[in-house]
Design a protein around this motif. Structure first.
Motif, PDB file in Angstrom:
ATOM      1  N   GLU A   1       0.747  -1.082  -0.032  1.00 35.30           N
ATOM      2  CA  GLU A   1       0.088   0.186   0.037  1.00 35.30           C
ATOM      3  C   GLU A   1       0.822   1.169  -0.037  1.00 35.30           C
ATOM      4  OE1 GLU A   1      -3.267   0.387  -0.504  1.00 35.30           O
ATOM      5  OE2 GLU A   1      -3.149  -1.666  -1.073  1.00 35.30           O
ATOM      6  N   LEU A   2       1.801   1.307   0.778  1.00 33.98           N
ATOM      7  CA  LEU A   2       2.924   2.233   0.742  1.00 33.98           C
ATOM      8  C   LEU A   2       3.484   2.480  -0.429  1.00 33.98           C
ATOM      9  CD1 LEU A   2       4.510   4.711   2.115  1.00 33.98           C
ATOM     10  CD2 LEU A   2       6.242   2.893   2.891  1.00 33.98           C
ATOM     11  N   GLY A   3       3.919   1.499  -1.149  1.00 39.11           N
ATOM     12  CA  GLY A   3       4.484   1.508  -2.589  1.00 39.11           C
ATOM     13  C   GLY A   3       3.658   2.076  -3.314  1.00 39.11           C
ATOM     14  N   LEU A   4       2.360   1.725  -3.408  1.00 42.20           N
ATOM     15  CA  LEU A   4       1.489   2.103  -4.512  1.00 42.20           C
ATOM     16  C   LEU A   4       1.274   3.487  -4.138  1.00 42.20           C
ATOM     17  CD1 LEU A   4      -1.188  -0.623  -4.482  1.00 42.20           C
ATOM     18  CD2 LEU A   4       0.251  -0.202  -6.383  1.00 42.20           C
ATOM     19  N   GLY A   5       1.283   4.052  -2.968  1.00 49.25           N
ATOM     20  CA  GLY A   5       1.029   5.483  -2.874  1.00 49.25           C
ATOM     21  C   GLY A   5       2.033   6.488  -3.286  1.00 49.25           C
ATOM     22  N   ILE A   6       3.279   5.707  -3.312  1.00 47.66           N
ATOM     23  CA  ILE A   6       4.636   6.400  -3.977  1.00 47.66           C
ATOM     24  C   ILE A   6       4.326   6.641  -5.009  1.00 47.66           C
ATOM     25  CG2 ILE A   6       7.071   6.223  -4.018  1.00 47.66           C
ATOM     26  CD1 ILE A   6       7.198   5.009  -1.044  1.00 47.66           C
ATOM     27  N   LEU A   7       4.072   5.389  -5.905  1.00 49.17           N
ATOM     28  CA  LEU A   7       3.878   5.443  -7.216  1.00 49.17           C
ATOM     29  C   LEU A   7       2.970   6.658  -7.814  1.00 49.17           C
ATOM     30  CD1 LEU A   7       4.071   1.758  -8.571  1.00 49.17           C
ATOM     31  CD2 LEU A   7       5.870   3.685  -8.666  1.00 49.17           C
ATOM     32  N   GLU A   8       1.672   6.781  -7.091  1.00 54.77           N
ATOM     33  CA  GLU A   8       0.900   7.754  -7.332  1.00 54.77           C
ATOM     34  C   GLU A   8       1.176   9.056  -7.229  1.00 54.77           C
ATOM     35  OE1 GLU A   8      -2.469   6.028  -4.897  1.00 54.77           O
ATOM     36  OE2 GLU A   8      -3.333   5.225  -6.671  1.00 54.77           O
ATOM     37  N   ALA A   9       2.154   9.328  -6.228  1.00 49.04           N
ATOM     38  CA  ALA A   9       2.683  10.543  -5.974  1.00 49.04           C
ATOM     39  C   ALA A   9       3.772  11.070  -6.877  1.00 49.04           C
ATOM     40  CB  ALA A   9       3.484  10.515  -4.492  1.00 49.04           C
ATOM     41  N   ILE A  10       4.343  10.061  -7.578  1.00 44.40           N
ATOM     42  CA  ILE A  10       5.281  10.335  -8.694  1.00 44.40           C
ATOM     43  C   ILE A  10       4.368  10.730 -10.076  1.00 44.40           C
ATOM     44  CG2 ILE A  10       6.933   9.475 -10.485  1.00 44.40           C
ATOM     45  CD1 ILE A  10       7.930   7.379  -8.039  1.00 44.40           C
ATOM     46  N   ALA A  11       3.405   9.762 -10.046  1.00 45.70           N
ATOM     47  CA  ALA A  11       2.496  10.038 -11.360  1.00 45.70           C
ATOM     48  C   ALA A  11       1.778  11.634 -11.157  1.00 45.70           C
ATOM     49  CB  ALA A  11       1.415   9.206 -11.374  1.00 45.70           C
ATOM     50  N   ALA A  12       1.507  11.928  -9.913  1.00 43.11           N
ATOM     51  CA  ALA A  12       0.889  13.339  -9.890  1.00 43.11           C
ATOM     52  C   ALA A  12       1.732  14.294 -10.074  1.00 43.11           C
ATOM     53  CB  ALA A  12       0.353  13.534  -8.217  1.00 43.11           C
ATOM     54  N   ARG A  13       3.191  14.005 -10.226  1.00 44.85           N
ATOM     55  CA  ARG A  13       3.963  15.240 -10.671  1.00 44.85           C
ATOM     56  C   ARG A  13       4.182  15.153 -12.138  1.00 44.85           C
ATOM     57  NH1 ARG A  13       4.788  14.391  -5.465  1.00 44.85           N
ATOM     58  NH2 ARG A  13       5.903  15.790  -4.238  1.00 44.85           N
ATOM     59  N   GLY A  14       3.722  14.439 -12.902  1.00 43.30           N
ATOM     60  CA  GLY A  14       3.737  14.494 -14.398  1.00 43.30           C
ATOM     61  C   GLY A  14       4.738  13.339 -15.056  1.00 43.30           C
ATOM     62  N   ARG A  15       4.694  13.382 -16.043  1.00 43.53           N
ATOM     63  CA  ARG A  15       5.542  12.181 -16.701  1.00 43.53           C
ATOM     64  C   ARG A  15       6.761  12.286 -16.980  1.00 43.53           C
ATOM     65  NH1 ARG A  15       3.327   7.511 -19.353  1.00 43.53           N
ATOM     66  NH2 ARG A  15       4.504   7.994 -21.223  1.00 43.53           N
ATOM     67  N   ASP A  16       7.306  13.439 -16.554  1.00 40.91           N
ATOM     68  CA  ASP A  16       8.736  13.464 -16.057  1.00 40.91           C
ATOM     69  C   ASP A  16       9.314  13.251 -15.015  1.00 40.91           C
ATOM     70  OD1 ASP A  16       9.212  14.076 -19.106  1.00 40.91           O
ATOM     71  OD2 ASP A  16       8.756  16.382 -18.521  1.00 40.91           O
ATOM     72  N   ALA A  17       8.508  13.118 -13.973  1.00 37.67           N
ATOM     73  CA  ALA A  17       8.861  12.639 -12.669  1.00 37.67           C
ATOM     74  C   ALA A  17       9.394  11.375 -12.367  1.00 37.67           C
ATOM     75  CB  ALA A  17       7.573  13.268 -11.627  1.00 37.67           C
ATOM     76  N   ARG A  18      10.428  11.529 -11.466  1.00 37.71           N
ATOM     77  CA  ARG A  18      10.966  10.003 -11.023  1.00 37.71           C
ATOM     78  C   ARG A  18      10.947  10.022  -9.646  1.00 37.71           C
ATOM     79  NH1 ARG A  18      14.124   8.055 -15.114  1.00 37.71           N
ATOM     80  NH2 ARG A  18      14.177   6.183 -13.672  1.00 37.71           N
ATOM     81  N   GLY A  19      11.114   8.892  -8.884  1.00 35.08           N
ATOM     82  CA  GLY A  19      11.076   8.710  -7.349  1.00 35.08           C
ATOM     83  C   GLY A  19      11.979   9.608  -6.630  1.00 35.08           C
ATOM     84  N   ARG A  20      13.185   9.985  -7.070  1.00 41.51           N
ATOM     85  CA  ARG A  20      14.399  10.756  -6.690  1.00 41.51           C
ATOM     86  C   ARG A  20      13.575  12.071  -6.348  1.00 41.51           C
ATOM     87  NH1 ARG A  20      16.286   9.937 -11.569  1.00 41.51           N
ATOM     88  NH2 ARG A  20      16.163  11.642 -13.043  1.00 41.51           N
ATOM     89  N   ASP A  21      12.645  12.566  -7.092  1.00 43.99           N
ATOM     90  CA  ASP A  21      11.860  13.923  -6.987  1.00 43.99           C
ATOM     91  C   ASP A  21      11.168  14.187  -5.776  1.00 43.99           C
ATOM     92  OD1 ASP A  21      12.973  14.691  -9.539  1.00 43.99           O
ATOM     93  OD2 ASP A  21      11.267  13.935 -10.485  1.00 43.99           O
ATOM     94  N   LEU A  22      10.775  12.924  -5.187  1.00 44.49           N
ATOM     95  CA  LEU A  22       9.861  12.717  -3.943  1.00 44.49           C
ATOM     96  C   LEU A  22      10.799  13.265  -2.704  1.00 44.49           C
ATOM     97  CD1 LEU A  22       7.614   9.920  -4.171  1.00 44.49           C
ATOM     98  CD2 LEU A  22       7.089  12.343  -4.970  1.00 44.49           C
TER      99      LEU A  22
END
Length: 399
Positions: free
Chosen positions: A183-204
């Motif tokens: 559940e945490l991981g899915l939330g992280i992926l959704e947070a990345i997606a919310a930042r747009g198609r150029d976003a990556r995990g490191r941006d969080l």
């Protein structure tokens, strides 16, 4: 057929244009090919491409030298082989998942849950094409060098969740039981997606949306073995790991190897991270016979082979940006690495795509070859400059 844009991932339906034609990448849903499927791919690569196949650093298989017309023919033949390509958000896991007796945890249920949930939430259409998840259950074959926007690593107390790098450079968030980690991981992926198609995990991490949990010590599974050599499985059978140098293999060589593997009882061929491939299952006698046959074909079967200490990008002419034919130079370098432990990487141009950490770095430029940032030398002098850099590295380490 629509070509893949730069920085996207080439597929059968959207191959990417390179210096030697179109390139298509394939990864089956279950990560495995039967011998019949692999022989079919080798024959198709010879018919429709330039005969060169590559195993990538992440364990995908790609076919080079396609044209618009031949790429469509290749896709048709792959469909006839009953290969189900992996779709959705890339979720990478150990090629011996569930089979390795040294695993800390079987990652397959977490992997399947991630793939199902990301498809249900249509995250692949919202995330950038390079965003990837790594699920590392431990075991003998290491996934620590793979970049992961999101990483799950099995530890003694559950699943360690981290973002934005390799196992040594990412940011550890917490350690949780499997369901909570999912559940945490899915939330992280959704947070990345919310930042747009150029976003990556490191941006969080950079934005302060995620930070390392206070007092939580990093735990890294010590699974650093390359996927080369003999691996005893839970069943008592053996998986033989091998690699073509730099991951590049000609269709004829792959066909001959696969024919011999099938004759010796191999049921599956699994491309693996680090430009490798596993053949399984085998008994000890058959594993020895297949290793000997593979070595005669020029394949690497020893995890200590000096050729494994040399890496290179595609280089010219495969890459249109390349100033340097990296592969021939890399093979010359491997000859000079009979002793020592230093690693060398050869880049075709100043972009230095996917360059790993290496003691010696040779970069092709318009003026020649630059070694470890030095003034460019003529291509004919590159090997001597690299040997000098290796000698200096050896002397510095001894001191």
């Amino acid at each position: 057929m629509t070509g893949a844009r730069r920085n996207a991932c080439p597929t059968l339906s959207a191959p990417m244009r390179t210096g030697d034609g179109l390139l298509a990448r394939l990864q089956p849903e279950n990560g495995a090919y039967t011998p019949a499927q692999m022989m079919g791919l080798a024959q198709a690569a010879a018919r429709h491409g330039n005969g060169i196949l590559e195993i990538t650093a992440r364990g995908s298989l790609q076919i080079r030298g396609l044209t618009e017309t031949s790429a469509e023919a290749l896709a048709t033949e792959v469909d006839a082989l009953a290969l189900v390509p992996r779709t959705g958000v890339p979720v990478e896991t150990n090629p011996l998942a569930g089979l390795d007796p040294q695993e800390l945890a079987d990652p397959r249920s977490l992997v399947e849950s991630l793939r199902t949930a990301t498809r249900e939430r249509d995250l692949a259409s919202q995330l950038g094409p390079k965003v990837a998840v790594v699920v590392d259950g431990g075991g003998r074959i290491g996934l620590g060098a793979l970049l992961g926007d999101l990483r799950f690593a099995a530890v003694s107390s559950g699943w360690q969740v981290s973002v934005g790098g390799t196992a040594e450079t990412d940011t550890v968030i917490t350690i949780l039981p499997e369901a909570d980690a999912l559940e945490l991981g899915l939330g992280i992926l959704e947070a990345i997606a919310a930042r747009g198609r150029d976003a990556r995990g490191r941006d969080l991490v950079r934005d302060g949306a995620l930070s390392e949990e206070s007092g939580k010590a990093r735990q890294i599974s010590q699974n650093l073995h390359p996927a080369i050599g003999r691996f005893t499985l839970k069943s008592g059978t053996i998986a033989l790991g091998l690699s073509p140098m730099l991951g590049e293999i000609h269709a004829d060589t792959l066909l001959r190897f696969t024919q011999e593997a099938k004759a010796l009882g191999v049921a599956e061929l699994r491309p693996a991270p680090g430009y490798a491939m596993l053949a399984l299952p085998l008994d000890m006698t058959s594993a020895d016979a297949l290793a000997l046959f593979a070595a005669r074909l020029g394949l690497i079967t020893d995890p200590h082979d000096p050729r494994l200490r040399v890496s290179a990008c595609a280089g010219a002419p495969a890459c249109a940006s390349g100033h340097l034919a990296t592969r021939p130079l890399a093979r010359e370098i491997a000859h000079a690495l009979a002793c020592g432990t230093a690693e060398v990487h050869v880049s075709g141009c100043e972009k230095r795509c996917a360059e790993p950490h290496a003691a010696v770095r040779a970069v092709g430029t318009a003026k020649g070859v630059s070694v470890n940032g030095g003034a460019p030398v003529a291509k004919t002098q590159a090997l001597a400059a690299i040997e000098l850099a290796l000698h200096r590295n050896s002397h510095d380490n001894a001191a």
